[in-house]
Design a protein around this motif. Structure first.
Motif, PDB file in Angstrom:
ATOM      1  N   LYS A 157       8.306  -0.219 -19.856  1.00 61.20           N
ATOM      2  CA  LYS A 157       8.328  -1.673 -20.092  1.00 61.20           C
ATOM      3  C   LYS A 157       9.717  -2.246 -19.885  1.00 61.20           C
ATOM      4  O   LYS A 157      10.701  -1.709 -20.389  1.00 61.20           O
ATOM      5  N   GLY A 158       9.772  -3.341 -19.128  1.00 56.46           N
ATOM      6  CA  GLY A 158      11.050  -4.038 -18.985  1.00 56.46           C
ATOM      7  C   GLY A 158      11.919  -3.490 -17.860  1.00 56.46           C
ATOM      8  O   GLY A 158      12.980  -4.021 -17.578  1.00 56.46           O
ATOM      9  N   LYS A 159      11.475  -2.411 -17.169  1.00 52.96           N
ATOM     10  CA  LYS A 159      12.322  -1.845 -16.105  1.00 52.96           C
ATOM     11  C   LYS A 159      12.328  -2.716 -14.852  1.00 52.96           C
ATOM     12  O   LYS A 159      13.309  -2.736 -14.118  1.00 52.96           O
ATOM     13  N   ASN A 160      11.204  -3.390 -14.605  1.00 57.07           N
ATOM     14  CA  ASN A 160      11.121  -4.325 -13.486  1.00 57.07           C
ATOM     15  C   ASN A 160      11.638  -3.772 -12.173  1.00 57.07           C
ATOM     16  O   ASN A 160      12.452  -4.408 -11.500  1.00 57.07           O
ATOM     17  N   LEU A 161      11.171  -2.566 -11.809  1.00 54.39           N
ATOM     18  CA  LEU A 161      11.616  -1.986 -10.549  1.00 54.39           C
ATOM     19  C   LEU A 161      11.008  -2.765  -9.395  1.00 54.39           C
ATOM     20  O   LEU A 161       9.846  -3.176  -9.447  1.00 54.39           O
ATOM     21  N   PRO A 162      11.793  -2.968  -8.328  1.00 51.81           N
ATOM     22  CA  PRO A 162      11.210  -3.617  -7.153  1.00 51.81           C
ATOM     23  C   PRO A 162      10.173  -2.677  -6.552  1.00 51.81           C
ATOM     24  O   PRO A 162      10.406  -1.481  -6.428  1.00 51.81           O
ATOM     25  N   GLY A 163       9.026  -3.204  -6.233  1.00 51.48           N
ATOM     26  CA  GLY A 163       7.962  -2.357  -5.703  1.00 51.48           C
ATOM     27  C   GLY A 163       6.802  -3.227  -5.309  1.00 51.48           C
ATOM     28  O   GLY A 163       6.989  -4.294  -4.718  1.00 51.48           O
ATOM     29  N   LYS A 164       5.616  -2.777  -5.689  1.00 45.82           N
ATOM     30  CA  LYS A 164       4.420  -3.510  -5.310  1.00 45.82           C
ATOM     31  C   LYS A 164       4.445  -4.913  -5.916  1.00 45.82           C
ATOM     32  O   LYS A 164       4.892  -5.102  -7.055  1.00 45.82           O
ATOM     33  N   ALA A 165       3.984  -5.880  -5.137  1.00 45.83           N
ATOM     34  CA  ALA A 165       3.983  -7.279  -5.592  1.00 45.83           C
ATOM     35  C   ALA A 165       3.156  -7.412  -6.872  1.00 45.83           C
ATOM     36  O   ALA A 165       2.203  -6.653  -7.075  1.00 45.83           O
ATOM     37  N   PRO A 166       3.537  -8.365  -7.732  1.00 49.25           N
ATOM     38  CA  PRO A 166       2.843  -8.535  -9.009  1.00 49.25           C
ATOM     39  C   PRO A 166       1.341  -8.711  -8.848  1.00 49.25           C
ATOM     40  O   PRO A 166       0.884  -9.367  -7.913  1.00 49.25           O
TER      41      PRO A 166
END
Ligand code: HEC
Length: 180
Positions: free
Chosen positions: A165-174
């Motif tokens: 939670k809260g890491k917000n890694l760039p990756g697959k679109a929301p």
């Protein structure tokens, strides 16, 4: 002001006797000072007796553990697991072997959704994630893992996902809705 002799003075018709403080009063005064100093010395500067707040914290932790043991799939139990480095490390192993192929090495998403952003299709409470792991979303391409990896691993991998939670890694679109 009038004065009858050197020791006795009268103010507003009240006679001031200038006596010593009574001994019982002095005993309480100095006794409190000695006790206070001793208390500070024992509880605040040494480890000779358990600190009351540490005892309280240990009691609360023990109670939480007992409740978690009684009901290991409760939100409280899952939150406790997510706070345990050992459980999260175990969960990470399960994740690497079972989930990373679809959710990315670090949860950033691939075929399956990004598990580190704040967007969730099925909710991000511990019980939501555990249910997703156990039952899967077969019609959407995620198999049910409960029967394959068992209860304990399902809970540990849930703890690992909670720890993302809260890491917000760039990756697959929301995907899904923002959840706090
Ligand atoms: C075969 C691919 C695949 C594997 C393996 C897989 N998943 Fe998924 N997972 C998906 C897909 C696809 C979805 C999206 C479901 C949907 O759209 O409703 C999903 C959804 C989820 C969700 C809900 C996400 C949200 O936004 O609500 C969680 C949590 C999740 N997976 C955790 C796991 C965990 C933990 C594992 C390993 C035990 C795992 N998944 C293994 C494909 C996979």
């Amino acid at each position: 002001m009038s004065s009858d002799n050197n020791n006795l003075r009268k103010y507003d018709d009240i006679l001031e006797e200038d006596n010593h403080m009574p001994n019982w009063w002095l005993v309480i005064l100095f006794g409190s000072i000695v006790f206070g100093f001793g208390y500070w010395l024992v509880y605040q500067t040494t480890e000779s007796l358990p600190n009351p707040s540490a005892v309280y914290k240990a009691d609360v932790d023990a109670l939480k553990k007992a409740r978690a043991a009684a009901n290991p799939t409760s939100e409280e139990a899952l939150a406790l697991l997510a706070a345990s480095p050992e459980a999260v490390a175990e969960g990470q192993k399960v994740y690497a072997g079972t989930c990373a192929a679809c959710h990315g090495q670090n949860g950033e998403g691939l075929v399956g959704p990004n598990l580190t952003d704040k967007f969730w299709i099925h909710g991000n409470a511990g019980k939501d994630i555990l249910k997703g792991v156990a039952e899967g979303f077969p019609e959407k391409g995620m198999p049910a893992w409960g029967p394959v990896i068992g209860d304990a691993k399902s809970r540990n991998v849930t703890a690992y996902v909670l720890s993302l939670k809260g890491k917000n890694l760039p990756g697959k679109a929301p995907q899904g809705d923002p959840v706090d």
